[in-house]
Design a protein around this motif. Structure first.
Motif, mmCIF file in Angstrom:
data_model
loop_
_atom_site.group_PDB
_atom_site.id
_atom_site.type_symbol
_atom_site.label_atom_id
_atom_site.label_comp_id
_atom_site.label_asym_id
_atom_site.label_seq_id
_atom_site.Cartn_x
_atom_site.Cartn_y
_atom_site.Cartn_z
ATOM 1 N N TYR A 241 -3.149 -17.369 -19.269
ATOM 2 C CA TYR A 241 -3.122 -17.669 -17.837
ATOM 3 C C TYR A 241 -2.015 -18.680 -17.574
ATOM 4 O O TYR A 241 -1.926 -19.704 -18.260
ATOM 5 N N ILE A 242 -1.140 -18.389 -16.621
ATOM 6 C CA ILE A 242 -0.184 -19.391 -16.149
ATOM 7 C C ILE A 242 -0.164 -19.375 -14.627
ATOM 8 O O ILE A 242 -0.602 -18.416 -13.984
ATOM 9 N N HIS A 243 0.362 -20.443 -14.041
ATOM 10 C CA HIS A 243 0.397 -20.579 -12.582
ATOM 11 C C HIS A 243 1.837 -20.552 -12.065
ATOM 12 O O HIS A 243 2.065 -20.380 -10.882
ATOM 13 N N SER A 244 2.826 -20.726 -12.971
ATOM 14 C CA SER A 244 4.219 -20.688 -12.523
ATOM 15 C C SER A 244 5.154 -20.386 -13.683
ATOM 16 O O SER A 244 4.835 -20.670 -14.841
ATOM 17 N N LEU A 245 6.312 -19.786 -13.379
ATOM 18 C CA LEU A 245 7.381 -19.611 -14.357
ATOM 19 C C LEU A 245 8.514 -20.553 -13.956
ATOM 20 O O LEU A 245 8.443 -21.212 -12.917
ATOM 21 N N ALA A 246 9.548 -20.597 -14.801
ATOM 22 C CA ALA A 246 10.717 -21.409 -14.463
ATOM 23 C C ALA A 246 11.960 -20.545 -14.617
ATOM 24 O O ALA A 246 11.960 -19.594 -15.399
ATOM 25 N N ILE A 247 13.019 -20.873 -13.855
ATOM 26 C CA ILE A 247 14.300 -20.196 -14.069
ATOM 27 C C ILE A 247 15.420 -21.233 -14.070
ATOM 28 O O ILE A 247 15.375 -22.219 -13.334
ATOM 29 N N SER A 248 16.407 -20.995 -14.931
ATOM 30 C CA SER A 248 17.652 -21.756 -14.848
ATOM 31 C C SER A 248 18.685 -20.778 -14.308
ATOM 32 O O SER A 248 18.339 -19.657 -13.909
ATOM 33 N N SER A 249 19.968 -21.142 -14.331
ATOM 34 C CA SER A 249 20.903 -20.214 -13.698
ATOM 35 C C SER A 249 21.027 -18.907 -14.474
ATOM 36 O O SER A 249 21.194 -17.846 -13.891
ATOM 37 N N ASP A 250 20.902 -18.948 -15.819
ATOM 38 C CA ASP A 250 21.074 -17.718 -16.607
ATOM 39 C C ASP A 250 19.778 -17.145 -17.179
ATOM 40 O O ASP A 250 19.779 -16.014 -17.675
ATOM 41 N N TYR A 251 18.704 -17.941 -17.191
ATOM 42 C CA TYR A 251 17.513 -17.519 -17.936
ATOM 43 C C TYR A 251 16.227 -17.597 -17.102
ATOM 44 O O TYR A 251 16.094 -18.431 -16.211
ATOM 45 N N ALA A 252 15.297 -16.714 -17.473
ATOM 46 C CA ALA A 252 13.924 -16.848 -16.984
ATOM 47 C C ALA A 252 13.128 -17.431 -18.153
ATOM 48 O O ALA A 252 13.249 -16.954 -19.287
ATOM 49 N N ILE A 253 12.363 -18.453 -17.889
ATOM 50 C CA ILE A 253 11.630 -19.127 -18.975
ATOM 51 C C ILE A 253 10.139 -18.970 -18.715
ATOM 52 O O ILE A 253 9.623 -19.403 -17.674
ATOM 53 N N PHE A 254 9.464 -18.339 -19.681
ATOM 54 C CA PHE A 254 8.022 -18.168 -19.588
ATOM 55 C C PHE A 254 7.395 -19.124 -20.594
ATOM 56 O O PHE A 254 7.695 -19.073 -21.789
ATOM 57 N N VAL A 255 6.569 -20.012 -20.104
ATOM 58 C CA VAL A 255 5.897 -20.970 -20.983
ATOM 59 C C VAL A 255 4.468 -20.491 -21.169
ATOM 60 O O VAL A 255 3.695 -20.443 -20.210
ATOM 61 N N ARG A 256 4.149 -20.105 -22.399
ATOM 62 C CA ARG A 256 2.799 -19.574 -22.641
ATOM 63 C C ARG A 256 1.807 -20.719 -22.768
ATOM 64 O O ARG A 256 1.796 -21.462 -23.753
ATOM 65 N N ASN A 257 0.964 -20.849 -21.756
ATOM 66 C CA ASN A 257 -0.113 -21.837 -21.796
ATOM 67 C C ASN A 257 -1.103 -21.480 -22.890
ATOM 68 O O ASN A 257 -1.457 -20.303 -23.028
ATOM 69 N N PRO A 258 -1.600 -22.440 -23.659
ATOM 70 C CA PRO A 258 -2.632 -22.114 -24.646
ATOM 71 C C PRO A 258 -4.005 -22.004 -23.973
ATOM 72 O O PRO A 258 -4.922 -22.768 -24.260
ATOM 73 N N VAL A 259 -4.116 -21.102 -23.044
ATOM 74 C CA VAL A 259 -5.387 -20.862 -22.351
ATOM 75 C C VAL A 259 -5.397 -19.398 -21.927
ATOM 76 O O VAL A 259 -4.373 -18.860 -21.510
ATOM 77 N N HIS A 260 -6.523 -18.751 -22.095
ATOM 78 C CA HIS A 260 -6.604 -17.355 -21.692
ATOM 79 C C HIS A 260 -7.918 -17.101 -20.960
ATOM 80 O O HIS A 260 -8.821 -17.935 -20.970
ATOM 81 N N MET A 261 -7.981 -15.938 -20.357
ATOM 82 C CA MET A 261 -9.171 -15.550 -19.598
ATOM 83 C C MET A 261 -10.092 -14.749 -20.522
ATOM 84 O O MET A 261 -9.703 -13.680 -20.988
ATOM 85 N N ASP A 262 -11.273 -15.263 -20.774
ATOM 86 C CA ASP A 262 -12.254 -14.521 -21.563
ATOM 87 C C ASP A 262 -13.038 -13.623 -20.603
ATOM 88 O O ASP A 262 -13.871 -14.102 -19.832
ATOM 89 N N THR A 263 -12.748 -12.316 -20.653
ATOM 90 C CA THR A 263 -13.360 -11.399 -19.679
ATOM 91 C C THR A 263 -14.591 -10.687 -20.249
ATOM 92 O O THR A 263 -15.025 -9.667 -19.718
ATOM 93 N N SER A 264 -15.153 -11.242 -21.330
ATOM 94 C CA SER A 264 -16.318 -10.574 -21.919
ATOM 95 C C SER A 264 -17.531 -10.646 -20.986
ATOM 96 O O SER A 264 -18.449 -9.844 -21.089
ATOM 97 N N ASP A 265 -17.528 -11.612 -20.073
ATOM 98 C CA ASP A 265 -18.623 -11.699 -19.104
ATOM 99 C C ASP A 265 -18.021 -11.991 -17.733
ATOM 100 O O ASP A 265 -17.782 -13.147 -17.381
#
Ligand SMILES: [Fe+2]
Length: 493
Positions: A241-265
């Motif tokens: 789960y993330i709430h925002s990405l970042a961009i610089s002039s040449d790159y898109a930067i995805f920061v993987r949060n160490p949190v995920h959605m447990d959809t078992s329930d």
């Protein structure tokens, strides 16, 4: 579950300040009473999303208790709009969740995707069995919404694959669609509320999780008509789960949060499905903006973040290496703030908030409450003599320069409190990055209405204000749209 996460009854909710209660809306434009001097150069529209309904009637005749939303992120949206022309300020606002509210009245149950606890709990002691089906039945709702704008129509989105179109003039909700309407390749969930926009390229960047559980980053060309998918790249990691990405002039930067959605329930509210990955690294994926190829991957120490603030790339003079800086507002340790914002916690006199750390040159809101001298709308219940009640949800606005360490803070006076997230509007032709005004909104001393305030970007002193005819519910996001509309010509789905 932390001890402060529990259902708050209607009786307890009355102790919340007016910005966490139903605010109503003002559908017809009203000319605001102003003070000070609004800059003549200021021309355009300031739009804010905000929670506007936290109590929702579950019957036509009042025979059932209202559903009580329980979390700051869950307020049903009221969209607020200010228009600036020749030093005059006009205000109007509109509920964008009328359909959800009408349906709740008819069905006796509030059906919407909820971050905090089940708001229908007042109906029964136990959780309603209908709740189990809600995981995939998101309705457009709101405090976490962000917005983009067109000349005649406005699009709002959130942390979910859904976009809502509203009439720019009347703010009337018109229709809802998903990114899959733009391209079937964009079916799935994920999607964050803050997709960064590259105005030069006319591209927007976001993430997506397919039904098979593969996580993708994609670029969408919003400037073409119709809008189209540019590239879509699978990431070699588990969904998160993330709430925002970042961009610089040449790159898109995805920061993987160490949190995920447990959809078992899926009967659980979102806040309880979010699962922190204790001790896991936070991973940075750097993608080429033109091709979408992954050009670098970095592992960082474990932290969690909601908002990226800024990113830029440059060639380091000494090493000759391409270097990227990303500024994030990060929470350290195994904790993140979303559980702080349950009303049960806000009502607690101790009212602990986790504070994130920053950053660089930036305007921000001072979180964690703070002094609000003279305010008659304190947050939460009065203290017990041992713990002190939090005077306000936010305490001030700050401009801080990471390089020099200098900062300037502004705090509301005369009993006003809880300034919302600031939005900077640069003066046309300005060369200094703080040449312009900073917009924020405070609630008055007695909690009867809110006021839009303009601060000078350089001095952080108030230069003008416009009084609103109602309260602004607390909501984290807004946008200023200069004339003409940036997205004029984009095909609407
Ligand atoms: Fe946000």
């Amino acid at each position: 579950m932390p001890p402060n996460v529990r259902y708050c009854s209607e009786e307890e909710i009355q102790f919340l300040p007016p910005y966490f209660k139903n605010t109503g809306d003002t559908p017809e434009p009203v000319l605001c009473r102003t003070e000070g001097r609004w800059p003549e150069w200021l021309s355009g529209t300031f739009v804010r999303t905000a929670g506007g309904f936290w109590s929702v009637p579950l019957s036509e005749d009042g025979s059932k208790p209202d559903a009580q939303l329980q979390h700051f992120f869950d307020g049903l949206n009221v969209l607020h709009k200010f228009e600036f022309v020749g030093g005059k300020v006009t205000y109007q606002s509109r509920s964008t969740a009328d359909g959800v509210i009408q349906k709740a009245k008819k069905s006796g149950f509030l059906h919407t995707l909820i971050f905090g606890l089940n708001p229908n709990t007042a109906l029964r002691d136990a959780q309603d069995p209908c709740w189990a089906r809600l995981g995939s039945q998101a309705s457009i709702r709101a405090a976490a919404f962000t917005s983009i704008i067109l000349t005649r129509e406005l699009i709002v989105g959130t942390d979910f694959n859904a976009l809502q179109i509203l009439d720019m003039k009347t703010l009337e909700p018109k229709r809802i669609f998903t990114y899959a309407a733009i391209d079937p390749e964009l079916a799935g969930y994920g999607i964050c509320a803050h997709p960064p926009k590259d105005r030069k390229r006319g591209h927007i960047y976001n993430y997506l999780i397919s039904d098979e559980g593969v996580m993708y980053i994609f670029a969408m060309d919003y400037a073409s008509n119709p809008a189209k998918l540019v590239w879509k790249t699978a990431l070699p990691c588990k969904p998160c789960y993330i709430h925002s990405l970042a961009i610089s002039s040449d790159y898109a930067i995805f920061v993987r949060n160490p949190v995920h959605m447990d959809t078992s329930d899926v009967s659980k509210p979102v806040s309880q499905m979010l699962t922190l990955e204790t001790g896991e690294s936070t991973i940075f994926y750097v993608l080429d903006k033109n091709t979408g190829s992954i050009v670098a991957t970095y592992k960082a120490a474990h932290f969690f973040f909601f908002h990226s603030v800024n990113a830029y790339d440059y060639v380091d003079e000494k090493s000759g290496l391409k270097t990227i800086h990303v500024d994030l507002s990060a929470y350290s340790g195994d904790y993140c703030s979303f559980l702080d914002y349950n009303f049960s916690n806000l009502l607690d006199p101790a009212c602990p908030f986790a504070l994130p750390r920053l950053v660089r040159y930036v305007w921000g809101v001072l979180d964690g409450g703070g002094p609000a001298p003279g305010s008659l709308v304190p947050l939460g219940k009065l203290g017990n003599g041992v713990d002190i009640p939090c005077p306000a949800f936010t305490s001030g606005i700050v401009k801080t320069d990471w390089q020099t360490g200098k900062f300037l803070a502004w705090r509301p006076e005369n009993g006003e409190s809880a300034p919302c997230e600031p939005v900077f509007v640069g003066r046309p032709g300005a060369t200094d990055e703080d040449d312009g005004i900073v917009l924020t909104i405070v609630i008055n001393r007695t909690g009867t209405h809110s006021t839009l305030i303009a601060l000078d970007g350089k001095t952080m002193r108030e230069i003008a204000r416009a009084v609103m005819p109602q309260v602004l519910g607390f909501g984290p996001h807004g946008s200023f749209i200069e004339e003409p509309g940036l997205y004029d010509g984009m095909k609407l789905y």
